[in-house]
Design a protein around this motif. Structure first.
Motif, PDB file in Angstrom:
ATOM      1  N   ARG A 127       0.656  -1.236   0.062  1.00  0.00           N
ATOM      2  CA  ARG A 127      -0.010  -0.009  -0.155  1.00  0.00           C
ATOM      3  C   ARG A 127       0.941   1.122   0.062  1.00  0.00           C
ATOM      4  NH1 ARG A 127      -3.587  -1.728   5.012  1.00  0.00           N
ATOM      5  NH2 ARG A 127      -4.605  -3.527   4.003  1.00  0.00           N
ATOM      6  N   PHE A 128       2.085   1.156   0.348  1.00  0.00           N
ATOM      7  CA  PHE A 128       2.978   2.304   0.578  1.00  0.00           C
ATOM      8  C   PHE A 128       3.956   2.256  -0.484  1.00  0.00           C
ATOM      9  CE2 PHE A 128       1.286   1.289   4.917  1.00  0.00           C
ATOM     10  CZ  PHE A 128       0.631   2.729   5.128  1.00  0.00           C
ATOM     11  N   SER A 129       3.795   1.396  -1.589  1.00  0.00           N
ATOM     12  CA  SER A 129       4.967   1.164  -2.515  1.00  0.00           C
ATOM     13  C   SER A 129       4.474   2.009  -3.959  1.00  0.00           C
ATOM     14  CB  SER A 129       5.379  -0.036  -2.524  1.00  0.00           C
ATOM     15  OG  SER A 129       5.917  -0.672  -1.356  1.00  0.00           O
ATOM     16  N   GLY A 130       3.082   2.827  -3.803  1.00  0.00           N
ATOM     17  CA  GLY A 130       2.814   3.228  -5.185  1.00  0.00           C
ATOM     18  C   GLY A 130       1.957   2.166  -6.125  1.00  0.00           C
ATOM     19  N   PHE A 131       1.791   0.849  -5.769  1.00  0.00           N
ATOM     20  CA  PHE A 131       0.857   0.202  -6.550  1.00  0.00           C
ATOM     21  C   PHE A 131      -0.600   0.430  -6.534  1.00  0.00           C
ATOM     22  CE2 PHE A 131       4.591  -2.712  -5.050  1.00  0.00           C
ATOM     23  CZ  PHE A 131       4.945  -2.922  -6.569  1.00  0.00           C
ATOM     24  N   ALA A 132      -1.246   0.270  -7.451  1.00  0.00           N
ATOM     25  CA  ALA A 132      -2.801   0.414  -7.745  1.00  0.00           C
ATOM     26  C   ALA A 132      -3.218  -0.517  -6.866  1.00  0.00           C
ATOM     27  CB  ALA A 132      -3.205   0.324  -9.132  1.00  0.00           C
ATOM     28  N   ARG A 133      -4.630  -0.181  -6.569  1.00  0.00           N
ATOM     29  CA  ARG A 133      -5.431  -1.230  -5.675  1.00  0.00           C
ATOM     30  C   ARG A 133      -5.513  -2.663  -6.022  1.00  0.00           C
ATOM     31  NH1 ARG A 133     -10.863   1.324  -3.127  1.00  0.00           N
ATOM     32  NH2 ARG A 133      -9.490   2.643  -2.408  1.00  0.00           N
ATOM     33  N   ARG A 134      -6.017  -2.755  -7.316  1.00  0.00           N
ATOM     34  CA  ARG A 134      -5.934  -3.808  -7.925  1.00  0.00           C
ATOM     35  C   ARG A 134      -4.641  -4.553  -8.043  1.00  0.00           C
ATOM     36  NH1 ARG A 134      -9.922  -7.006  -7.963  1.00  0.00           N
ATOM     37  NH2 ARG A 134      -8.254  -8.645  -7.248  1.00  0.00           N
ATOM     38  N   GLU A 135      -3.659  -4.018  -8.376  1.00  0.00           N
ATOM     39  CA  GLU A 135      -2.554  -4.840  -8.246  1.00  0.00           C
ATOM     40  C   GLU A 135      -2.002  -5.300  -6.735  1.00  0.00           C
ATOM     41  OE1 GLU A 135       2.237  -4.555 -10.093  1.00  0.00           O
ATOM     42  OE2 GLU A 135       0.921  -2.682 -10.123  1.00  0.00           O
ATOM     43  N   VAL A 136      -2.347  -4.393  -5.800  1.00  0.00           N
ATOM     44  CA  VAL A 136      -2.156  -4.710  -4.292  1.00  0.00           C
ATOM     45  C   VAL A 136      -2.828  -6.048  -4.113  1.00  0.00           C
ATOM     46  CG1 VAL A 136      -2.565  -4.191  -2.028  1.00  0.00           C
ATOM     47  CG2 VAL A 136      -1.566  -2.612  -3.600  1.00  0.00           C
ATOM     48  N   LYS A 137      -4.218  -6.243  -4.372  1.00  0.00           N
ATOM     49  CA  LYS A 137      -4.896  -7.424  -4.322  1.00  0.00           C
ATOM     50  C   LYS A 137      -4.419  -8.505  -5.013  1.00  0.00           C
ATOM     51  CE  LYS A 137      -8.380  -5.820  -1.616  1.00  0.00           C
ATOM     52  NZ  LYS A 137      -8.487  -6.281  -0.211  1.00  0.00           N
ATOM     53  N   ASP A 138      -3.971  -8.373  -6.305  1.00  0.00           N
ATOM     54  CA  ASP A 138      -3.390  -9.456  -7.197  1.00  0.00           C
ATOM     55  C   ASP A 138      -2.062 -10.217  -6.365  1.00  0.00           C
ATOM     56  OD1 ASP A 138      -5.505  -9.538  -8.674  1.00  0.00           O
ATOM     57  OD2 ASP A 138      -4.534  -8.255 -10.250  1.00  0.00           O
ATOM     58  N   ARG A 139      -1.140  -9.198  -6.358  1.00  0.00           N
ATOM     59  CA  ARG A 139       0.130  -9.523  -5.529  1.00  0.00           C
ATOM     60  C   ARG A 139      -0.206 -10.163  -4.205  1.00  0.00           C
ATOM     61  NH1 ARG A 139       5.092  -7.026  -7.067  1.00  0.00           N
ATOM     62  NH2 ARG A 139       4.871  -5.981  -8.861  1.00  0.00           N
ATOM     63  N   ALA A 140      -0.992  -9.685  -3.399  1.00  0.00           N
ATOM     64  CA  ALA A 140      -1.310 -10.421  -2.183  1.00  0.00           C
ATOM     65  C   ALA A 140      -1.805 -11.704  -2.218  1.00  0.00           C
ATOM     66  CB  ALA A 140      -2.231  -9.641  -1.300  1.00  0.00           C
ATOM     67  N   GLY A 141      -2.767 -11.955  -3.161  1.00  0.00           N
ATOM     68  CA  GLY A 141      -3.401 -13.258  -3.535  1.00  0.00           C
ATOM     69  C   GLY A 141      -2.241 -14.304  -4.048  1.00  0.00           C
ATOM     70  N   ALA A 142      -1.431 -13.538  -5.018  1.00  0.00           N
ATOM     71  CA  ALA A 142      -0.215 -14.437  -5.423  1.00  0.00           C
ATOM     72  C   ALA A 142       0.914 -14.950  -4.306  1.00  0.00           C
ATOM     73  CB  ALA A 142       0.561 -13.723  -6.464  1.00  0.00           C
ATOM     74  N   GLY A 143       1.042 -13.872  -3.398  1.00  0.00           N
ATOM     75  CA  GLY A 143       1.987 -14.251  -2.378  1.00  0.00           C
ATOM     76  C   GLY A 143       1.319 -15.353  -1.311  1.00  0.00           C
ATOM     77  N   LEU A 144       0.104 -15.196  -1.025  1.00  0.00           N
ATOM     78  CA  LEU A 144      -0.518 -16.294  -0.092  1.00  0.00           C
ATOM     79  C   LEU A 144      -0.589 -17.682  -0.767  1.00  0.00           C
ATOM     80  CD1 LEU A 144      -3.422 -14.218   1.536  1.00  0.00           C
ATOM     81  CD2 LEU A 144      -1.520 -15.059   2.497  1.00  0.00           C
ATOM     82  N   GLU A 145      -0.837 -17.670  -2.141  1.00  0.00           N
ATOM     83  CA  GLU A 145      -0.875 -18.834  -2.947  1.00  0.00           C
ATOM     84  C   GLU A 145       0.655 -19.497  -3.011  1.00  0.00           C
ATOM     85  OE1 GLU A 145      -2.203 -20.859  -7.253  1.00  0.00           O
ATOM     86  OE2 GLU A 145      -2.749 -18.864  -6.677  1.00  0.00           O
ATOM     87  N   LEU A 146       1.520 -18.861  -3.045  1.00  0.00           N
ATOM     88  CA  LEU A 146       2.965 -19.261  -3.096  1.00  0.00           C
ATOM     89  C   LEU A 146       3.345 -19.871  -1.983  1.00  0.00           C
ATOM     90  CD1 LEU A 146       5.523 -19.060  -5.142  1.00  0.00           C
ATOM     91  CD2 LEU A 146       6.070 -16.744  -3.745  1.00  0.00           C
TER      92      LEU A 146
END
Length: 375
Positions: A127-146
């Motif tokens: 959230r503090f790294s300049g990513f769009a809200r949709r990308e934040v959600k996508d990256r978090a989901g990918a991280g949890l799946e990983l």
């Protein structure tokens, strides 16, 4: 802990987007780095030079107070070097603050926010790294799946096991796509069985993504299991740097021999040296060992308990002893034998061995068993 299936590739189509972490992995280098706190005359880290190759997992191993955590914190920028140079990816970061270094750290305490869900914890840095809200959600989901936690996003940390909390901390660090990932005693809060599972998962993620990881632990078994290389530290300096097998099979000195697994440290005599091979005498036992720079005269050798032969009665080229203790521990037997060189600790996988306490034994040293060491 609900571990992911062994042997499966956790990089699904969604999580595969995070494979770009591989291309960001960077080397780490210390050049003559010293850290002194305040007016102390004793350095916490003393003139340390080391290198970590990009895409490798290197462990800093040593007892409490040896300087390993201070070294890790200097990589992170949480501590500043008193002197020397620190480079990440070839770039001098010695004076850069933590916020300007492309590294992420997984702390011993996990540092999860208890009032946030798992997903919110993983999203926090994004959230503090300049990513769009949709990308934040996508990256978090990918991280949890990983890390095998798909479906756990709405839970709170208190609803997770210790191992699952650890994996949330790893996911939170990974989604930031750091050049270097740092672990500070990541398994110390887990029980022994869970530690083994989680360390396997950390190693699998590291090798799958080609991450550069610097890992701190005081647990030698943990270090041997996960590392490409181990840097053993003692008294604020590097005692030895090598692969797990190199450190176990050929410790440089008595400290490393005793810290990386157990070892019997015995006084011996080098009687001659020729072509890099030393003739060594230990009482009535004669051996030929790599000289490793030793010269003729008094010396010391290290012998691993599982690389010593023990048999009832005497035999040629063995050391006479008497069993002071015999202990059955399930997978093997442990023996303590009294000899003229002091007690010698031996282990044997032969749990049906007929040796009993008080028995006279002969102790032999196989050709690939003992190694000459420095003090």
């Amino acid at each position: 802990m609900s571990a992911c299936p062994r042997g499966s590739n956790r990089l699904s189509r969604e999580a595969a987007d995070m494979a770009e972490i591989r291309s960001k992995a960077a080397s780490v280098e210390f050049r003559d780095v010293t850290k002194i706190y305040g007016k102390s005359a004793v350095p916490a880290v003393n003139d340390v030079s080391l290198s970590v190759e990009a895409g490798k997992l290197v462990t800093l191993l040593g007892p409490s107070g040896c300087g390993k955590t201070t070294t890790l914190r200097m990589i992170a920028g949480l501590e500043m070097a008193t002197s020397g140079t620190i480079l990440i990816g070839g770039k001098d970061v010695t004076r850069l603050p933590a916020t300007d270094r492309d590294v992420s750290m997984v702390f011993q305490s996990y540092a999860l926010f208890p009032h946030m869900t798992v997903t919110e914890n993983v999203e926090y840095g994004l959230r503090f790294s300049g990513f769009a809200r949709r990308e934040v959600k996508d990256r978090a989901g990918a991280g949890l799946e990983l890390v095998g936690l798909t479906g756990f996003g709405e839970r709170f940390p208190s609803q997770l096991s210790g191992g699952q909390q650890q994996r949330v901390a790893v996911a939170r660090a990974l989604v930031l796509e750091p050049q270097v990932l740092l672990f500070d005693e990541p398994l110390s809060n887990l029980d022994a069985k869970l530690r083994r599972h989680v360390r396997e998962e950390i190693r699998e993620i590291q090798t799958t993504l080609g991450l550069t990881v610097v890992y701190v632990t005081h647990d030698q078994e943990e270090a041997l299991a996960v590392s490409d290389r181990i840097i053993v530290m003692n008294n604020a300096a590097i005692a030895q740097d090598g692969t797990p097998r190199e450190l176990y099979d050929a410790p440089a000195n008595a400290f490393v021999a005793d810290f990386i697994g157990e070892a019997n440290i015995l006084d011996c005599e080098v009687t001659s040296v020729s072509g890099g091979i030393a003739d060594v005498r230990l009482g009535p036992v004669e051996m030929r060992l790599p000289a490793r720079g030793r010269q003729v005269g008094p010396a010391r050798l290290a012998a691993r308990p599982n690389r010593i032969d023990i048999r009832e009665g005497g035999a040629e080229n063995t050391l006479a002893g008497r069993l002071r203790k015999v202990t059955y521990v399930g997978s093997h037997l442990e023996f303590v034998a009294e000899t003229e060189f002091g007690d010698i600790f031996v282990t044997s996988p032969d749990v049906n061995a007929p040796l009993e306490q008080g028995a006279a034994v002969g102790i032999g040293f196989p050709a690939k068993g003992p190694v000459l060491i420095t003090d």
